[in-house]
Design an enzyme around this catalytic site. Structure first.
Site: not given
Ligand SMILES: NC(=O)CC[C@H](N)C(=O)O
Length: 224
Positions: A86, A202, A204
């Protein structure tokens, strides 16, 4: 296998990763403050999700200048593993370790959801434990998750099988389930050598059975 999990000001998935690699898998794991540069003891560098530097300018645009990221470039050059999840994926594209960019979601909203993904390349160390075209469920949570690159890059990514995960339950690049407008439904890619992986979903958050989803665990287990 020793894991290093980078911590930027604003990271928020760092401890989730540590829980998986150390807590669930029992692997040595070290949290690495973004100003540190000695990562010689680490086998797998994890750039976790979150809002590094408050997402100012663009997600990942400031974090990519952190001292630890230069060390991570050297780490990758030696053929060692790097995964960006992410916000970590965003940092890796800003850094140039992976091609393309993550731009605002098609609908300009932050998306927090659970979506199907297809594992389209299982011939990588990251995905060796999945079966070909396996459909898995993973959480997504991002505002800038729309994968974009120029046409040549896209052709190359596809030709070299660098697309690892696609959104939706079909391996085709233009399936109907595309939450954020990513080109060719791309949810995750690797570099040419295959040792650097970036993905918006994600894994994790889909590893601990107590959370009800475990499709992410195979990704971490595959490396061991
Ligand atoms: N969950 C995250 O890592 C969010 C990534 C980033 N802040 C976004 O909004 O795209």
């Amino acid at each position: 296998m020793k894991f290093g999990v980078v911590v930027f000001p604003g990271s928020n998935c760092d401890r989730d990763v540590v829980w998986v690699t150390d807590g669930l898998l029992g692997q040595p794991t070290r949290m690495i403050w973004h100003q540190d540069t000695d990562i010689s003891d680490i086998d797998v560098m994890v750039i976790p999700g979150g809002f590094s530097y408050g997402d100012y300018l663009r997600c990942g645009a400031i974090a990519r200048f952190s001292p630890v990221m230069q060390a991570t470039v050297e780490h990758a050059k030696q053929g060692k593993f790097v995964i960006g999840i992410c916000n970590g994926f965003q940092v890796l594209t800003e850094l140039g370790l992976l091609p393309g960019a993550l731009v605002r979601n098609r609908d300009l909203h932050f998306i927090c959801d659970r979506v199907p993904l297809t594992v389209v390349n299982t011939k990588t160390p990251w995905t060796a434990s999945y079966s070909a075209n396996e459909v898995i469920m993973m959480p997504i949570a991002h505002g800038e998750g729309c994968y974009y690159c120029d046409e040549n890059t896209l052709t190359q990514l596809e030709a070299n099988n660098q697309v690892i995960f696609r959104y939706g339950s079909t391996p085709t690049p233009h399936g109907a389930e595309n939450p954020n407008g990513s080109l060719n439904n791309i949810a995750g890619i690797c570099n040419g050598q295959g040792n650097v992986l970036g993905m918006m979903p994600h894994p994790e958050r889909a590893s601990d059975p107590s959370l009800g989803q475990t499709d992410g665990m195979k990704l971490f287990k595959g490396l061991l």
